[in-house]
Design a protein around this motif. Structure first.
Motif, PDB file in Angstrom:
ATOM      1  N   GLY A 119       0.860  -1.309  -0.037  1.00  0.00           N
ATOM      2  CA  GLY A 119      -0.079   0.084   0.032  1.00  0.00           C
ATOM      3  C   GLY A 119       0.804   1.181   0.053  1.00  0.00           C
ATOM      4  O   GLY A 119       0.424   2.308  -0.764  1.00  0.00           O
ATOM      5  N   GLU A 120       2.002   1.181   0.827  1.00  0.00           N
ATOM      6  CA  GLU A 120       2.930   2.343   0.745  1.00  0.00           C
ATOM      7  C   GLU A 120       3.414   2.534  -0.663  1.00  0.00           C
ATOM      8  O   GLU A 120       3.644   3.561  -1.185  1.00  0.00           O
ATOM      9  CB  GLU A 120       3.932   2.145   1.876  1.00  0.00           C
ATOM     10  CG  GLU A 120       3.351   2.438   3.405  1.00  0.00           C
ATOM     11  CD  GLU A 120       2.967   3.805   3.559  1.00  0.00           C
ATOM     12  OE1 GLU A 120       3.609   4.691   2.921  1.00  0.00           O
ATOM     13  OE2 GLU A 120       1.616   3.813   4.055  1.00  0.00           O
ATOM     14  N   ARG A 121       3.877   1.344  -1.074  1.00  0.00           N
ATOM     15  CA  ARG A 121       4.429   1.489  -2.583  1.00  0.00           C
ATOM     16  C   ARG A 121       3.443   2.020  -3.921  1.00  0.00           C
ATOM     17  O   ARG A 121       3.754   2.855  -4.188  1.00  0.00           O
ATOM     18  CB  ARG A 121       4.778  -0.126  -3.027  1.00  0.00           C
ATOM     19  CG  ARG A 121       5.209   0.058  -4.456  1.00  0.00           C
ATOM     20  CD  ARG A 121       6.501   1.052  -4.778  1.00  0.00           C
ATOM     21  NE  ARG A 121       6.821   0.919  -6.047  1.00  0.00           N
ATOM     22  CZ  ARG A 121       7.284   2.074  -6.802  1.00  0.00           C
ATOM     23  NH1 ARG A 121       7.709   3.262  -6.281  1.00  0.00           N
ATOM     24  NH2 ARG A 121       7.752   1.887  -8.271  1.00  0.00           N
ATOM     25  N   PHE A 122       2.106   1.763  -3.275  1.00  0.00           N
ATOM     26  CA  PHE A 122       1.082   2.565  -4.307  1.00  0.00           C
ATOM     27  C   PHE A 122       1.140   3.844  -3.936  1.00  0.00           C
ATOM     28  O   PHE A 122       1.040   4.705  -4.758  1.00  0.00           O
ATOM     29  CB  PHE A 122      -0.076   1.828  -4.219  1.00  0.00           C
ATOM     30  CG  PHE A 122      -1.225   2.502  -5.060  1.00  0.00           C
ATOM     31  CD1 PHE A 122      -1.166   2.065  -6.472  1.00  0.00           C
ATOM     32  CD2 PHE A 122      -2.317   3.187  -4.457  1.00  0.00           C
ATOM     33  CE1 PHE A 122      -2.081   2.666  -7.293  1.00  0.00           C
ATOM     34  CE2 PHE A 122      -3.269   3.854  -5.484  1.00  0.00           C
ATOM     35  CZ  PHE A 122      -2.990   3.394  -6.640  1.00  0.00           C
ATOM     36  N   LYS A 123       0.997   4.542  -2.870  1.00  0.00           N
ATOM     37  CA  LYS A 123       1.235   5.595  -2.281  1.00  0.00           C
ATOM     38  C   LYS A 123       2.197   6.562  -2.923  1.00  0.00           C
ATOM     39  O   LYS A 123       2.080   7.715  -3.320  1.00  0.00           O
ATOM     40  CB  LYS A 123       0.913   6.084  -0.983  1.00  0.00           C
ATOM     41  CG  LYS A 123      -0.334   5.588  -0.120  1.00  0.00           C
ATOM     42  CD  LYS A 123      -0.220   5.748   1.349  1.00  0.00           C
ATOM     43  CE  LYS A 123      -1.505   5.483   1.780  1.00  0.00           C
ATOM     44  NZ  LYS A 123      -1.339   5.768   3.296  1.00  0.00           N
ATOM     45  N   GLN A 124       3.459   5.817  -3.139  1.00  0.00           N
ATOM     46  CA  GLN A 124       4.750   6.243  -3.617  1.00  0.00           C
ATOM     47  C   GLN A 124       4.461   6.650  -4.960  1.00  0.00           C
ATOM     48  O   GLN A 124       4.897   7.690  -5.386  1.00  0.00           O
ATOM     49  CB  GLN A 124       5.910   5.592  -3.559  1.00  0.00           C
ATOM     50  CG  GLN A 124       6.575   5.336  -1.718  1.00  0.00           C
ATOM     51  CD  GLN A 124       7.521   4.443  -1.663  1.00  0.00           C
ATOM     52  OE1 GLN A 124       7.891   3.849  -2.715  1.00  0.00           O
ATOM     53  NE2 GLN A 124       7.806   4.034  -0.493  1.00  0.00           N
ATOM     54  N   LEU A 125       3.967   5.530  -5.800  1.00  0.00           N
ATOM     55  CA  LEU A 125       3.611   5.672  -7.163  1.00  0.00           C
ATOM     56  C   LEU A 125       2.616   7.044  -7.378  1.00  0.00           C
ATOM     57  O   LEU A 125       2.937   7.838  -8.237  1.00  0.00           O
ATOM     58  CB  LEU A 125       3.036   4.657  -7.712  1.00  0.00           C
ATOM     59  CG  LEU A 125       3.892   3.643  -7.862  1.00  0.00           C
ATOM     60  CD1 LEU A 125       3.036   2.262  -8.315  1.00  0.00           C
ATOM     61  CD2 LEU A 125       4.984   3.831  -8.976  1.00  0.00           C
ATOM     62  N   VAL A 126       1.548   7.187  -6.518  1.00  0.00           N
ATOM     63  CA  VAL A 126       0.630   8.310  -6.683  1.00  0.00           C
ATOM     64  C   VAL A 126       1.534   9.647  -6.259  1.00  0.00           C
ATOM     65  O   VAL A 126       1.245  10.506  -7.122  1.00  0.00           O
ATOM     66  CB  VAL A 126      -0.479   8.106  -5.630  1.00  0.00           C
ATOM     67  CG1 VAL A 126      -1.287   9.216  -5.738  1.00  0.00           C
ATOM     68  CG2 VAL A 126      -1.447   7.000  -6.118  1.00  0.00           C
ATOM     69  N   GLY A 127       2.233   9.611  -5.275  1.00  0.00           N
ATOM     70  CA  GLY A 127       2.995  10.844  -4.823  1.00  0.00           C
ATOM     71  C   GLY A 127       3.914  11.234  -5.864  1.00  0.00           C
ATOM     72  O   GLY A 127       4.176  12.529  -5.875  1.00  0.00           O
ATOM     73  N   SER A 128       4.328  10.286  -6.825  1.00  0.00           N
ATOM     74  CA  SER A 128       5.516  10.716  -7.581  1.00  0.00           C
ATOM     75  C   SER A 128       4.864  11.275  -9.041  1.00  0.00           C
ATOM     76  O   SER A 128       5.448  11.756  -9.827  1.00  0.00           O
ATOM     77  CB  SER A 128       6.273   9.417  -8.095  1.00  0.00           C
ATOM     78  OG  SER A 128       5.233   8.757  -8.937  1.00  0.00           O
ATOM     79  N   GLY A 129       3.453  11.308  -8.939  1.00  0.00           N
ATOM     80  CA  GLY A 129       2.927  11.691  -9.937  1.00  0.00           C
ATOM     81  C   GLY A 129       2.428  10.874 -11.177  1.00  0.00           C
ATOM     82  O   GLY A 129       2.395  11.531 -12.383  1.00  0.00           O
ATOM     83  N   ASP A 130       2.613   9.613 -10.988  1.00  0.00           N
ATOM     84  CA  ASP A 130       2.459   8.716 -12.052  1.00  0.00           C
ATOM     85  C   ASP A 130       1.305   8.615 -12.465  1.00  0.00           C
ATOM     86  O   ASP A 130       0.177   8.351 -11.613  1.00  0.00           O
ATOM     87  CB  ASP A 130       3.026   7.041 -11.474  1.00  0.00           C
ATOM     88  CG  ASP A 130       2.847   6.110 -12.505  1.00  0.00           C
ATOM     89  OD1 ASP A 130       3.591   5.991 -13.354  1.00  0.00           O
ATOM     90  OD2 ASP A 130       1.915   5.207 -12.080  1.00  0.00           O
TER      91      ASP A 130
END
Length: 251
Positions: A119-130
């Motif tokens: 879940g944190e990995r997905f948040k990182q992707l979202v936070g990167s603007g992916d």
């Protein structure tokens, strides 16, 4: 920070991101994005339903499917979405696996125990603007007001992301707008198709089938459905196999 608040912050920062700055996705990501957004457009969003219990057999099936996607074997992605039975989390897991570093182990055998980490990995992707991750987060967030979801879709569409453009046109059609009668709408779908957004073929097929702002044209509708099916869209395959799809026989 809640997912709703995170999306609001992201929307405020969209001008700082560009699709070119998100990195170039490999073939896995293109395929999985098509599977995910084709399914969501066909099913509606946010997704209803309660996840099933994670049995050992279910855990193994999902792990096997995610591992295959990570390794570049994407043929079973649509079936995994249909059969996983673990709720909307499977969409996030598919995208994570599709964007994982293939030099790693690609081992998802313990995915239930690692859901917090994933879940944190997905948040990182979202936070990167992916772009795919931001769009997926917006579509899956049950707490996000419709207007804010539409704003996220519009922002990504304005950036040129094909799946966001496809979702945007589909949303406007669903709301009863005459967007199909405007050249801009068809141009958005055609640009999405050029990017490889397979669901755009399906939306175009609906426009021609139902005469949404254009003269109904069964031939054009069927051609779009067949092309979507050829490119792997399960919604198009299901339509062509249905009673309604029999109108395309011989067209």
């Amino acid at each position: 920070m809640t997912s709703q608040a995170a999306l609001r912050v992201l929307f405020a920062l969209f001008t700082a991101f560009s699709l070119a700055g998100c990195g170039t996705p490999d073939e896995r990501s293109f395929v999985i994005e098509n599977v995910i957004f084709d399914t969501l457009l066909a099913s509606g969003y946010p997704l209803p339903g309660t996840p099933a219990a994670i049995t050992p057999a279910r855990q193994e099936m999902v792990a096997r499917g995610l591992t295959a996607i990570c390794q570049g074997q994407t043929e079973g992605a649509a079936a995994l979405l249909a059969d996983a039975g673990i709720g909307k989390g499977i969409y996030q897991l598919l995208l994570i696996a599709a964007k994982a570093n293939r030099q790693g182990s690609c081992d998802y055998s313990q995915w239930p125990e690692k859901q917090a980490f994933l879940g944190e990995r997905f948040k990182q992707l979202v936070g990167s603007g992916d772009a795919p991750s931001v769009l997926l987060a917006a579509l899956l967030d049950e707490q996000l007001p419709a207007k804010e979801r539409e704003a996220v879709v519009q922002a990504l569409a304005d950036q040129g992301y094909g799946h966001a453009r496809t979702v945007l046109v589909a949303q406007l059609l669903q709301a009863g707008g005459n967007i199909a009668g405007q050249e801009k709408a068809r141009a958005l779908l055609l640009e999405a198709i050029k990017q490889g957004a397979v669901p755009a073929h399906v939306v175009l097929a609906r426009i021609y089938r139902d005469g949404l702002g254009v003269t109904p044209d069964v031939g054009k509708a069927c051609a779009s459905w067949r092309e979507a099916a050829r490119l792997g869209a399960m919604s198009a395959k299901n339509y062509l196999a249905s009673a309604s799809g029999q109108a395309c026989a011989g067209k």
